[in-house]
Motif scaffolding. Structure first.
Motif, PDB file in Angstrom:
ATOM      1  N   ASP A 131      36.584  38.366  52.969  1.00 21.73           N
ATOM      2  CA  ASP A 131      35.685  38.381  51.808  1.00 21.73           C
ATOM      3  C   ASP A 131      34.918  39.691  51.681  1.00 21.73           C
ATOM      4  O   ASP A 131      34.479  40.057  50.591  1.00 21.73           O
ATOM      5  N   ARG A 132      34.761  40.408  52.787  1.00 22.12           N
ATOM      6  CA  ARG A 132      34.088  41.706  52.729  1.00 22.12           C
ATOM      7  C   ARG A 132      35.033  42.823  52.322  1.00 22.12           C
ATOM      8  O   ARG A 132      34.585  43.918  51.967  1.00 22.12           O
ATOM      9  N   HIS A 133      36.334  42.564  52.368  1.00 20.46           N
ATOM     10  CA  HIS A 133      37.296  43.653  52.177  1.00 20.46           C
ATOM     11  C   HIS A 133      38.380  43.307  51.148  1.00 20.46           C
ATOM     12  O   HIS A 133      38.154  43.429  49.957  1.00 20.46           O
ATOM     13  N   GLY A 134      39.562  42.878  51.601  1.00 17.99           N
ATOM     14  CA  GLY A 134      40.671  42.652  50.678  1.00 17.99           C
ATOM     15  C   GLY A 134      40.376  41.627  49.598  1.00 17.99           C
ATOM     16  O   GLY A 134      40.649  41.845  48.415  1.00 17.99           O
ATOM     17  N   ASN A 135      39.812  40.491  49.985  1.00 17.21           N
ATOM     18  CA  ASN A 135      39.495  39.468  48.991  1.00 17.21           C
ATOM     19  C   ASN A 135      38.409  39.934  48.027  1.00 17.21           C
ATOM     20  O   ASN A 135      38.392  39.538  46.868  1.00 17.21           O
ATOM     21  N   ARG A 136      37.526  40.796  48.523  1.00 19.73           N
ATOM     22  CA  ARG A 136      36.494  41.368  47.638  1.00 19.73           C
ATOM     23  C   ARG A 136      37.150  42.211  46.538  1.00 19.73           C
ATOM     24  O   ARG A 136      36.799  42.085  45.368  1.00 19.73           O
ATOM     25  N   THR A 137      38.117  43.036  46.916  1.00 22.07           N
ATOM     26  CA  THR A 137      38.764  43.876  45.905  1.00 22.07           C
ATOM     27  C   THR A 137      39.509  43.013  44.889  1.00 22.07           C
ATOM     28  O   THR A 137      39.490  43.300  43.692  1.00 22.07           O
ATOM     29  N   LEU A 138      40.154  41.949  45.369  1.00 22.82           N
ATOM     30  CA  LEU A 138      40.865  41.055  44.457  1.00 22.82           C
ATOM     31  C   LEU A 138      39.884  40.344  43.533  1.00 22.82           C
ATOM     32  O   LEU A 138      40.100  40.271  42.312  1.00 22.82           O
ATOM     33  N   ARG A 139      38.816  39.830  44.106  1.00 17.20           N
ATOM     34  CA  ARG A 139      37.793  39.133  43.302  1.00 17.20           C
ATOM     35  C   ARG A 139      37.216  40.055  42.230  1.00 17.20           C
ATOM     36  O   ARG A 139      37.054  39.666  41.070  1.00 17.20           O
ATOM     37  N   PRO A 155      37.842  29.350  37.509  1.00 17.94           N
ATOM     38  CA  PRO A 155      36.865  29.478  38.597  1.00 17.94           C
ATOM     39  C   PRO A 155      37.252  30.644  39.521  1.00 17.94           C
ATOM     40  O   PRO A 155      38.324  30.621  40.142  1.00 17.94           O
ATOM     41  N   LEU A 156      36.390  31.646  39.586  1.00 18.87           N
ATOM     42  CA  LEU A 156      36.739  32.904  40.245  1.00 18.87           C
ATOM     43  C   LEU A 156      37.000  32.725  41.738  1.00 18.87           C
ATOM     44  O   LEU A 156      37.969  33.287  42.271  1.00 18.87           O
ATOM     45  N   ALA A 157      36.166  31.967  42.427  1.00 17.91           N
ATOM     46  CA  ALA A 157      36.343  31.808  43.877  1.00 17.91           C
ATOM     47  C   ALA A 157      37.673  31.125  44.191  1.00 17.91           C
ATOM     48  O   ALA A 157      38.406  31.550  45.095  1.00 17.91           O
ATOM     49  N   ALA A 158      37.984  30.072  43.444  1.00 18.19           N
ATOM     50  CA  ALA A 158      39.236  29.345  43.685  1.00 18.19           C
ATOM     51  C   ALA A 158      40.442  30.217  43.356  1.00 18.19           C
ATOM     52  O   ALA A 158      41.437  30.231  44.095  1.00 18.19           O
ATOM     53  N   LEU A 159      40.359  30.948  42.250  1.00 24.77           N
ATOM     54  CA  LEU A 159      41.478  31.813  41.854  1.00 24.77           C
ATOM     55  C   LEU A 159      41.702  32.896  42.899  1.00 24.77           C
ATOM     56  O   LEU A 159      42.848  33.169  43.292  1.00 24.77           O
ATOM     57  N   THR A 160      40.624  33.502  43.363  1.00 23.33           N
ATOM     58  CA  THR A 160      40.741  34.548  44.388  1.00 23.33           C
ATOM     59  C   THR A 160      41.375  33.987  45.654  1.00 23.33           C
ATOM     60  O   THR A 160      42.299  34.593  46.219  1.00 23.33           O
ATOM     61  N   SER A 161      40.905  32.841  46.091  1.00 26.04           N
ATOM     62  CA  SER A 161      41.403  32.244  47.320  1.00 26.04           C
ATOM     63  C   SER A 161      42.889  31.902  47.229  1.00 26.04           C
ATOM     64  O   SER A 161      43.670  32.191  48.149  1.00 26.04           O
ATOM     65  N   LEU A 162      43.294  31.312  46.109  1.00 23.43           N
ATOM     66  CA  LEU A 162      44.694  30.899  45.971  1.00 23.43           C
ATOM     67  C   LEU A 162      45.629  32.087  45.805  1.00 23.43           C
ATOM     68  O   LEU A 162      46.722  32.118  46.389  1.00 23.43           O
ATOM     69  N   ALA A 166      48.667  33.526  48.384  1.00 25.64           N
ATOM     70  CA  ALA A 166      50.020  33.893  47.946  1.00 25.64           C
ATOM     71  C   ALA A 166      50.368  35.299  48.428  1.00 25.64           C
ATOM     72  O   ALA A 166      51.486  35.559  48.890  1.00 25.64           O
ATOM     73  N   PHE A 167      49.408  36.223  48.329  1.00 28.91           N
ATOM     74  CA  PHE A 167      49.654  37.594  48.785  1.00 28.91           C
ATOM     75  C   PHE A 167      49.906  37.623  50.296  1.00 28.91           C
ATOM     76  O   PHE A 167      50.776  38.356  50.774  1.00 28.91           O
ATOM     77  N   ASP A 168      49.139  36.818  51.028  1.00 25.30           N
ATOM     78  CA  ASP A 168      49.319  36.779  52.478  1.00 25.30           C
ATOM     79  C   ASP A 168      50.699  36.242  52.843  1.00 25.30           C
ATOM     80  O   ASP A 168      51.359  36.756  53.757  1.00 25.30           O
ATOM     81  N   ARG A 169      51.136  35.218  52.132  1.00 25.65           N
ATOM     82  CA  ARG A 169      52.483  34.683  52.386  1.00 25.65           C
ATOM     83  C   ARG A 169      53.542  35.736  52.069  1.00 25.65           C
ATOM     84  O   ARG A 169      54.544  35.849  52.788  1.00 25.65           O
ATOM     85  N   ALA A 170      53.320  36.494  51.019  1.00 27.08           N
ATOM     86  CA  ALA A 170      54.259  37.563  50.672  1.00 27.08           C
ATOM     87  C   ALA A 170      54.296  38.615  51.781  1.00 27.08           C
ATOM     88  O   ALA A 170      55.373  39.094  52.171  1.00 27.08           O
ATOM     89  N   ALA A 171      53.131  38.978  52.301  1.00 25.49           N
ATOM     90  CA  ALA A 171      53.074  39.975  53.376  1.00 25.49           C
ATOM     91  C   ALA A 171      53.794  39.477  54.629  1.00 25.49           C
ATOM     92  O   ALA A 171      54.510  40.237  55.291  1.00 25.49           O
TER      93      ALA A 171
END
Length: 200
Positions: A131-139, A155-162, A166-171
């Protein structure tokens, strides 16, 4: 003047020792799993004493957390550099997504952040780092796209999390040998499915 110079010198030495420990731990954690690495290996590679390690970090887990924080910050920097302010919201989201996949291909990074990270620090601990880094940039990118009227308001928090999941699974898939282009094709389709039609 002499006192100030000595303080700066001590602070510089302290920061240098901490950086040596983080760099050595990062190298070892990237090569083997967290469980396989002992503190004697880390201090030997860093060229410092065990006392120096425990002066800076409470234990191996705290050192791992510092490594994970530095890695996550490096990923966020690459995302931000790939998505400057002059891009359209869609272009920025896609450029950031591509930069994330690219950044995660650094040797050992996927294991550090996506496998060992949650196992060692717990899901909550790793989420706080994200939340301080990658997810922050996405959010921030998603929020900007919503404000611009380019992205559906969700809902921004839910959209960011989901999306982050997906990005993590891709990585992880790319790390296991899947073509990055295929993962990016699906990510593009996901993002395009959230975009609103361009205003006339």
């Amino acid at each position: 003047m002499q006192v100030r110079t000595e303080r700066r010198s001590n602070r510089d030495r302290t920061e240098a020792t901490r950086a040596q420990l983080i760099a050595a731990a990062r190298k070892l954690f990237a090569e083997k799993s967290y469980a396989e690495i002992g503190t004697p290996e880390i201090v030997a590679l860093a060229g410092v004493t065990r006392g120096a390690l425990y002066h800076h970090f409470a234990d191996k887990q705290a050192l791992f957390a510092a490594v994970a924080e530095a890695e996550a910050a490096a990923v966020a920097t690459e995302i931000e550099q790939a998505a400057p302010d002059d891009l359209s919201p869609r272009e920025a989201l896609l450029a950031g997504s591509s930069a994330y996949l690219e950044a995660m291909q650094a040797p050992g990074r996927t294991r550090l952040l996506l496998l060992d990270g949650p196992a060692v620090l717990g899901r909550i601990g790793m989420d706080e780092i994200d939340d301080r880094h990658g997810n922050r940039t996405l959010r921030e990118g998603l929020a900007m796209a919503m404000r611009a009227g380019a992205l559906r308001k969700l809902p921004l928090a839910a959209l960011t999390s989901l999306l982050a999941a997906a990005f993590d699974r891709a990585a992880l898939a790319v790390d296991a040998g899947a073509p990055a282009a295929e993962q990016m094709e699906v990510i593009t389709a996901l993002i395009d499915g959230l975009m609103l039609p361009a205003r006339p």
